[in-house]
Design an enzyme around this catalytic site. Structure first.
Site, PDB file in Angstrom:
ATOM      1  CG  LEU A 232     -48.519  35.849 -29.904  1.00  0.00           C
ATOM      2  CD1 LEU A 232     -48.741  34.654 -28.987  1.00  0.00           C
ATOM      3  CD2 LEU A 232     -49.641  36.874 -29.718  1.00  0.00           C
ATOM      4  CG  HIS A 233     -45.778  31.298 -34.462  1.00  0.00           C
ATOM      5  ND1 HIS A 233     -46.855  30.769 -35.109  1.00  0.00           N
ATOM      6  CD2 HIS A 233     -44.713  31.105 -35.278  1.00  0.00           C
ATOM      7  CE1 HIS A 233     -46.463  30.257 -36.273  1.00  0.00           C
ATOM      8  NE2 HIS A 233     -45.171  30.451 -36.402  1.00  0.00           N
ATOM      9  CD1 TRP A 234     -46.903  32.999 -38.219  1.00  0.00           C
ATOM     10  CD2 TRP A 234     -49.082  32.834 -38.688  1.00  0.00           C
ATOM     11  NE1 TRP A 234     -47.086  31.869 -38.980  1.00  0.00           N
ATOM     12  CE2 TRP A 234     -48.419  31.745 -39.287  1.00  0.00           C
ATOM     13  CE3 TRP A 234     -50.458  32.955 -38.863  1.00  0.00           C
ATOM     14  CZ2 TRP A 234     -49.085  30.781 -40.032  1.00  0.00           C
ATOM     15  CZ3 TRP A 234     -51.125  31.986 -39.609  1.00  0.00           C
ATOM     16  CH2 TRP A 234     -50.439  30.916 -40.178  1.00  0.00           C
ATOM     17  CB  SER A 235     -50.024  29.960 -35.353  1.00  0.00           C
ATOM     18  OG  SER A 235     -49.157  29.631 -34.272  1.00  0.00           O
TER      19      SER A 235
ATOM     20  CB  SER B 166     -42.710  28.374 -38.560  1.00  0.00           C
ATOM     21  OG  SER B 166     -43.840  28.635 -37.793  1.00  0.00           O
TER      22      SER B 166
END
Lengths: 401, 407
Positions: A232-235, B166
């Site tokens: 899960l990406h931090w965003s 990212s």
């Protein structure tokens, strides 16, 4: 031969080891004349694999080749006074010296900033070191993993409760090389204006810390320590999902209506048709449930089918691929990203990754394959010092070149 | 909004370079942040409403410091006219849209170079302006998935473990700044502008590194690197969980023991426990071969150590090691970063200060610097529209009334 190149005329002496070599490779790709200065036995990077056909040899290291395309090679023993004297004479004709010795080593050899600056006031010296040229950690030891740890790059990757996970490739070094090359360009702009060179002190720890997007912002912004969240990406807008034949990257930032209509059409929308999901912030706040529903939806699709249909709907989905797929990638091929380079002494052509940008006026290109050990020693010393065959032979006999 | 004073610092190496910045999200703003840190005048072209969340702190504060902001409606012909007038006063126009967007506004290189022949345009699209996948929509996390990074970050069971952020946005940003500077320097030498078609995908592919050649030449399927050294062979090499700190058990020490001399210093620093003298760990070859067993010993040792103290002890012995820094370790406790004044401080409009990510390369004569906080949207309207373009207040009010500008 590099007439018209963006960095034509820029003369670089690259004294750095593999931690710094990517910087001058990028400059060489844009037309700089980069001389890789190696000890007579060959640069240490030549002993690092992988090797062509897995046969270790200093002129078969793919590791060295990646970082040294487009450079020339000069072997020179800097531990001998005569070697240092020759280097200093080359410095007089150079624009940039790149080095990654432990802080203080060059100065003790009489080749520190003061000596180089005295020899050539317009010279730019780029010093790349794990922790920079000052501070309590200045003399500490590190490798890429240690730098990724102390730069905050490791802690946030992996699953909660389990060990942090490291990325592929030497990313602390790579991030440092990019910042280093940018610093060189900035120093060139200053020199164009002021006429003076300067000393660039690059700390790889700092470059690493400045290559992680969210950790400092979260800490300084709201005192939050960013945790590991698995995929899960931090965003909270991206998470890996599992298809029938592999993994995909979900993204809930695209047009929500298109996505939910598609999922609902497959009879898999569950509660996602409720109006609150139209709100992008709600989607982030409830990401775990959202991705659980989407995981159920994608599991019977093949990766490529899902990707192509998503992109047709302008949904920013991606397949989670092995890097081998890059060599077959139609997009990279269409843009000429990989370039075949002849290695005549091996009787074969090697496919190199190129540069990530197309300049329409002064493009990057392959000028030469990576150099054999000391391949250009005679040529460089004839050009710069006018040495004849006898003098070169004497230097070689003395172990200086 | 009052005019902020013009940033003038002659010591900044990029002073005098003006950048018209259409970038958004992360990668593009990283590129222009670097240019701004070194003195380029970066004017962000924004819209209302802007992104959700605070603008001057956190990630947004990090990304936009040292920049200016105006809010222009590019869907309105008068908005486009203003942008084109600004482009004529700029050295670089940079965006990270897909190819069609700048073209639709007449802000692409072909159009702008008629207006200003020496303009440099850098477009940082996801997959580039050409090729069969040029229209793919992407973000950093999807590009690094396509590049192979995500798949090779796995748990021991082979399941994806995640890049938590990212990296592709960062590699794209660095590449964007570098490309812009190279093109600008070429222009300085030759007087020629040009168009740079940068693919963020190719940028993140490029940092995969030598593995690309291993695939191309040896055809080798790449496996997750785990903590096997990707440079000089080393063992022990990895991260080892340490004693909890203030109840936090997520404390780890990264360790890289390479040469025989380092191994001997490592063993001595541990007090030469019996296992370090075992024959099966005597040489580097054996330590790598018996790695699992070695790691178990090191893990048992580390479990009793405070990460900070163990790091200091081992570094005193010349062993490459560092704690796996979390946000607080990195931003509040790292003595090295503090000694080098890495973190920047900006004063916000409300008089409070916030810290931001610093400038990681120190130029001795013309260092980069952090001078102003991330601008609120449209906060530079007076300077940019009034001073640079000479659009009077009444005319600006009219443009706002017809929705070509936002106040």
């Amino acid at each position: 031969m590099n007439e018209g190149a963006a960095l034509a005329g820029l003369r670089v002496l690259d004294l750095s080891d593999y931690r710094g070599q990517l910087c001058a490779r990028m400059l060489a790709d844009m037309g700089a004349d980069v001389i890789k200065v190696e000890p007579p036995g060959g640069d240490g990077a030549r002993r690092i694999g992988p090797f062509v056909d897995d046969l270790p040899h200093r002129d078969r290291s793919l590791f060295f080749w990646f970082y040294n395309l487009n450079k020339r090679s000069l072997t020179l023993d800097l531990e001998k006074p005569r070697g240092r004297e020759i280097l200093l004479s080359l410095v007089r004709g150079a624009d940039l010296v790149v080095e990654s010795f432990a802080p203080g080593v060059l100065a003790r050899a009489g080749l520190g900033w003061d000596a180089l600056h005295a020899a050539n006031p317009a010279l730019i010296l780029l010093s790349i070191a794990p922790f920079g040229q000052s501070g309590p950690y200045r003399d500490w030891a590190a490798d890429d993993t240690v730098l990724a740890a102390l730069g905050g790059m490791l802690y946030v990757n992996g699953s909660p409760g389990r060990a942090p996970v490291r990325p592929l490739g030497l990313q602390a070094y790579h991030a440092s090389a990019y910042y280093a090359a940018i610093a060189v360009l900035c120093a060139l702009f200053a020199r164009d204006r002021d006429g003076a060179g300067q000393w660039i002190d690059l700390s790889m720890q700092e470059a690493t810390a400045a290559a992680v997007e969210h950790v400092a912002g979260s800490y300084f912004g709201d005192g939050r320590i960013e945790p590991r969240r698995g995929t899960l990406h931090w965003s909270r807008y991206f998470r890996v999902g599992k298809c029938r034949d592999g993994y995909i990257m979900h993204c809930t930032l695209g047009d929500w209506t298109s996505l939910v209509e598609w999922v609902a059409g497959d009879g898999k929308a569950q509660d996602l048709t409720a109006p609150e999901w139209n709100d992008v912030v709600y989607r982030a706040t409830h990401a775990e449930h959202l991705f659980d529903v989407l995981d159920e939806w994608v599991k019977d699709y093949s990766r490529d089918e899902l990707l192509e249909r998503a992109q047709t709907l302008r949904l920013p989905y991606a397949t989670v691929r092995q890097p081998e797929a890059l060599l077959e990638d139609e997009q990279l091929a269409a843009r000429g990203y990989f370039v075949d380079v002849e290695h005549p002494e091996l009787g074969r052509t090697i496919r190199y990754p190129g540069a990530p940008y197309l300049f329409n006026g002064s493009p990057w290109r392959v000028y030469r394959r990576p150099p054999l050990t000391g391949e250009h020693t005679a040529e460089i010393l004839r050009e710069a010092r006018g040495f004849d065959a006898g003098e070169l032979a004497a230097l070689a006999a003395a172990g200086i070149i | 909004m009052g005019a902020t004073p013009l940033i003038t610092n002659a010591a900044l190496p990029l002073a005098g370079i003006r950048v018209l910045d259409f970038t958004w999200v992360v990668a593009g703003p990283v590129a222009t942040r670097i240019l701004a840190d070194y003195g380029a005048e970066v004017i962000k072209i924004e819209r209302r409403p802007g992104p959700i969340g605070p603008r001057q702190t956190g990630l947004q504060g990090d990304l936009h410091r040292n920049k200016r902001s105006i809010a222009v409606n590019m869907s309105h012909p008068h908005g486009v006219a203003i942008a084109r007038r600004l482009a004529a006063l700029s050295d670089l126009v940079i965006d990270n849209f897909s190819a069609r967007v700048m073209r639709s506004w007449g802000m692409d290189f072909a159009s702008l170079s008629k207006l200003k022949p020496a303009i440099v345009c850098v477009s940082m699209s996801g997959l580039g302006h050409t090729g069969p996948r040029a229209s793919y929509v992407s973000y950093g996390p999807t590009l690094q998935a396509l590049a192979g990074f995500t798949r090779l970050m796995t748990e021991a069971d082979g399941e994806p473990a995640g890049y938590g952020y990212s990296y592709a946005d960062m590699s794209g940003g660095f590449t964007g700044a570098l490309a812009a500077l190279i093109a600008l320097r070429h222009r300085r030498r030759t007087g020629q502008g040009q168009f740079v078609d940068l693919s963020q995908f190719e940028a993140v592919v490029s940092v995969v590194g030598p593995a690309l050649l291993d695939i191309a030449v040896n055809g080798r399927e790449q496996t997750p690197p785990g903590y096997v050294s990707q440079e000089a062979p080393a063992a022990p090499h990895g991260v080892y969980r340490c004693r909890p700190r203030d109840g936090d058990d997520d404390r780890w020490l990264a360790l890289a023991v390479r040469s025989q001399a380092e191994w001997e210093r490592f063993a001595a620093a541990l007090g030469a426990p019996a296992w370090t003298a075992e024959a099966k760990f005597r040489t580097l070859y054996l330590r790598i071969h018996n790695r699992a067993e070695l790691d178990a010993h090191v893990a048992a040792w580390a479990a009793g150590q405070a990460a900070e103290a163990a790091m200091a002890d081992l570094q005193r012995a010349g062993v490459a090691t560092g704690l796996v820094a979390n946000g607080a370790d990195l931003c509040a406790r790292d003595p090295q970063l503090q000694a080098r004044n890495f973190w920047g401080t900006v004063t916000l409009a409300n008089g409070r200060t916030t810290q931001v990510t610093g400038v990681p390369m120190k130029l001795s004569a013309t260092p980069g610097s952090i001078r102003t906080p991330s601008p609120e949207i449209a906060s530079s309207n007076d300077y940019v529209l009034g001073e640079l373009l000479g659009i009077g207040r009444a005319e600006r009010e009219a443009l706002i009334a017809e929705k070509a500008l936002w106040p």
